[in-house]
Scaffold this motif. Structure first.
Motif, mmCIF file in Angstrom:
data_model
loop_
_atom_site.group_PDB
_atom_site.id
_atom_site.type_symbol
_atom_site.label_atom_id
_atom_site.label_comp_id
_atom_site.label_asym_id
_atom_site.label_seq_id
_atom_site.Cartn_x
_atom_site.Cartn_y
_atom_site.Cartn_z
ATOM 1 N N ALA A 1 0.818 -1.159 -0.136
ATOM 2 C CA ALA A 1 -0.199 0.040 -0.179
ATOM 3 C C ALA A 1 0.813 1.295 0.077
ATOM 4 C CB ALA A 1 -0.821 -0.027 1.265
ATOM 5 N N SER A 2 0.299 2.329 -0.500
ATOM 6 C CA SER A 2 1.115 3.449 -0.638
ATOM 7 C C SER A 2 -0.024 4.689 -0.609
ATOM 8 C CB SER A 2 2.077 3.864 -1.829
ATOM 9 O OG SER A 2 1.184 3.722 -2.925
ATOM 10 N N GLY A 3 0.388 5.752 -0.165
ATOM 11 C CA GLY A 3 -0.587 6.864 -0.584
ATOM 12 C C GLY A 3 -0.824 7.828 0.797
ATOM 13 N N GLY A 4 -0.435 7.148 1.870
ATOM 14 C CA GLY A 4 -0.841 7.476 3.321
ATOM 15 C C GLY A 4 -0.223 9.092 3.370
ATOM 16 N N GLY A 5 -0.393 9.667 4.491
ATOM 17 C CA GLY A 5 0.173 10.965 5.013
ATOM 18 C C GLY A 5 -0.411 11.642 6.118
ATOM 19 N N SER A 6 -0.239 12.709 6.355
ATOM 20 C CA SER A 6 -0.719 13.560 7.607
ATOM 21 C C SER A 6 -1.600 14.728 6.721
ATOM 22 C CB SER A 6 0.264 14.195 8.387
ATOM 23 O OG SER A 6 1.037 13.078 9.139
ATOM 24 N N GLN B 1 -5.198 17.251 7.453
ATOM 25 C CA GLN B 1 -6.281 17.992 8.400
ATOM 26 C C GLN B 1 -7.607 17.322 8.267
ATOM 27 O OE1 GLN B 1 -5.530 20.694 10.666
ATOM 28 N NE2 GLN B 1 -3.314 20.178 10.234
ATOM 29 N N ALA B 2 -8.256 17.511 9.285
ATOM 30 C CA ALA B 2 -9.836 16.854 9.233
ATOM 31 C C ALA B 2 -10.570 17.538 8.189
ATOM 32 C CB ALA B 2 -10.655 17.193 10.504
ATOM 33 N N GLY B 3 -11.242 16.829 7.372
ATOM 34 C CA GLY B 3 -11.969 17.339 6.235
ATOM 35 C C GLY B 3 -11.258 17.428 4.894
ATOM 36 N N GLU B 4 -9.902 17.043 4.750
ATOM 37 C CA GLU B 4 -9.262 16.779 3.816
ATOM 38 C C GLU B 4 -9.361 15.439 3.127
ATOM 39 O OE1 GLU B 4 -5.903 20.213 4.468
ATOM 40 O OE2 GLU B 4 -5.411 18.020 4.639
ATOM 41 N N SER B 5 -8.652 15.125 2.160
ATOM 42 C CA SER B 5 -8.843 13.864 1.479
ATOM 43 C C SER B 5 -7.392 13.174 1.319
ATOM 44 C CB SER B 5 -9.443 13.907 -0.077
ATOM 45 O OG SER B 5 -10.774 14.322 0.179
ATOM 46 N N LEU B 6 -7.371 11.893 0.984
ATOM 47 C CA LEU B 6 -6.312 11.014 0.737
ATOM 48 C C LEU B 6 -6.921 10.076 -0.301
ATOM 49 C CD1 LEU B 6 -4.122 10.479 3.967
ATOM 50 C CD2 LEU B 6 -3.400 11.980 1.844
ATOM 51 N N LEU C 1 -8.333 3.020 -2.602
ATOM 52 C CA LEU C 1 -9.215 3.908 -1.653
ATOM 53 C C LEU C 1 -9.419 5.291 -1.587
ATOM 54 C CD1 LEU C 1 -11.302 2.579 0.546
ATOM 55 C CD2 LEU C 1 -9.262 3.175 2.204
ATOM 56 N N GLN C 2 -10.414 5.820 -1.872
ATOM 57 C CA GLN C 2 -10.635 7.320 -2.222
ATOM 58 C C GLN C 2 -11.004 7.682 -0.798
ATOM 59 O OE1 GLN C 2 -9.405 9.711 -4.123
ATOM 60 N NE2 GLN C 2 -10.232 11.207 -2.620
ATOM 61 N N MET C 3 -10.406 8.372 0.054
ATOM 62 C CA MET C 3 -10.784 8.932 1.558
ATOM 63 C C MET C 3 -11.160 10.250 1.416
ATOM 64 S SD MET C 3 -8.356 6.377 3.743
ATOM 65 C CE MET C 3 -6.964 7.383 3.485
ATOM 66 N N ASN C 4 -12.267 10.766 1.616
ATOM 67 C CA ASN C 4 -12.801 12.171 1.756
ATOM 68 C C ASN C 4 -13.314 12.288 3.105
ATOM 69 O OD1 ASN C 4 -12.245 12.266 -1.162
ATOM 70 N ND2 ASN C 4 -14.399 11.420 -1.474
ATOM 71 N N ASN C 5 -13.374 13.819 3.077
ATOM 72 C CA ASN C 5 -13.833 14.305 4.505
ATOM 73 C C ASN C 5 -13.235 13.418 5.809
ATOM 74 O OD1 ASN C 5 -15.387 15.455 6.409
ATOM 75 N ND2 ASN C 5 -17.172 14.570 6.118
ATOM 76 N N LEU C 6 -11.915 13.318 5.796
ATOM 77 C CA LEU C 6 -11.159 12.514 6.966
ATOM 78 C C LEU C 6 -11.371 13.082 8.107
ATOM 79 C CD1 LEU C 6 -8.148 11.698 4.646
ATOM 80 C CD2 LEU C 6 -9.663 10.099 5.809
ATOM 81 N N LYS C 7 -11.671 12.198 9.193
ATOM 82 C CA LYS C 7 -11.833 12.650 10.812
ATOM 83 C C LYS C 7 -10.583 12.016 11.337
ATOM 84 C CE LYS C 7 -16.704 11.900 9.929
ATOM 85 N NZ LYS C 7 -18.134 11.270 10.419
ATOM 86 N N PRO C 8 -10.155 12.775 12.577
ATOM 87 C CA PRO C 8 -9.308 12.207 13.317
ATOM 88 C C PRO C 8 -9.283 10.452 13.945
ATOM 89 C CG PRO C 8 -9.771 14.147 14.215
ATOM 90 C CD PRO C 8 -10.819 14.000 13.199
#
Length: 125
Positions: free
Chosen positions: A6-11, A13-18, A79-86
């Motif tokens: 897997a790849s594409g992770g990161g840090s 802010q809440a509400g952002e996407s990865l 995996l498209q992740m939107n509106n990320l939360k803590p």
């Protein structure tokens, strides 16, 4: 030997996407694939799963925010992740199953046999 990475992770802010990607090799007879999340101090959980026909299953915690997809030609999982939360913070990794379980089993961690190296996702508030 089967390999998944897997790849594409990161840090973020809440509400952002990865967008996460999982590259596979030497995998055969795959019935379905999924994305796991291992949060600190928590049991690993399957957050999303899909098969080659495009059927999908999502954990309630990510439904409506995450989208899983699979490219058979590239042997890749996304995996498209939107509106990320803590609470989405954790190590994410992809996995595959060779058993044609009923879709009700796709979110069960015990349904998977091949696991890959993960990518860390950190969401700050």
């Amino acid at each position: 030997q089967a390999r998944l990475e897997a790849s594409g992770g990161g840090s973020v802010q809440a509400g952002e996407s990865l967008s996460l990607s999982c590259i596979t090799s030497a995998l055969s007879d795959v019935a379905f694939m999924g994305w796991f999340r291992q949060s600190p101090g928590e049991e690993r959980e399957v957050v999303a799963a899909t098969n080659d026909e495009g059927a999908t299953k999502y954990d309630a915690s990510v439904k409506g925010r995450f989208a899983i997809s699979k490219d058979r030609v590239k042997n890749s999982l996304y995996l498209q992740m939107n509106n990320l939360k803590p609470e989405d913070t954790g190590m994410y990794y992809c996995a595959a199953s060779h058993v044609k379980y009923d879709p009700t089993w796709w979110l069960n961690p015990d349904a998977y046999m091949n696991f890959g190296r993960g990518t860390q996702v950190t969401v700050s508030s």
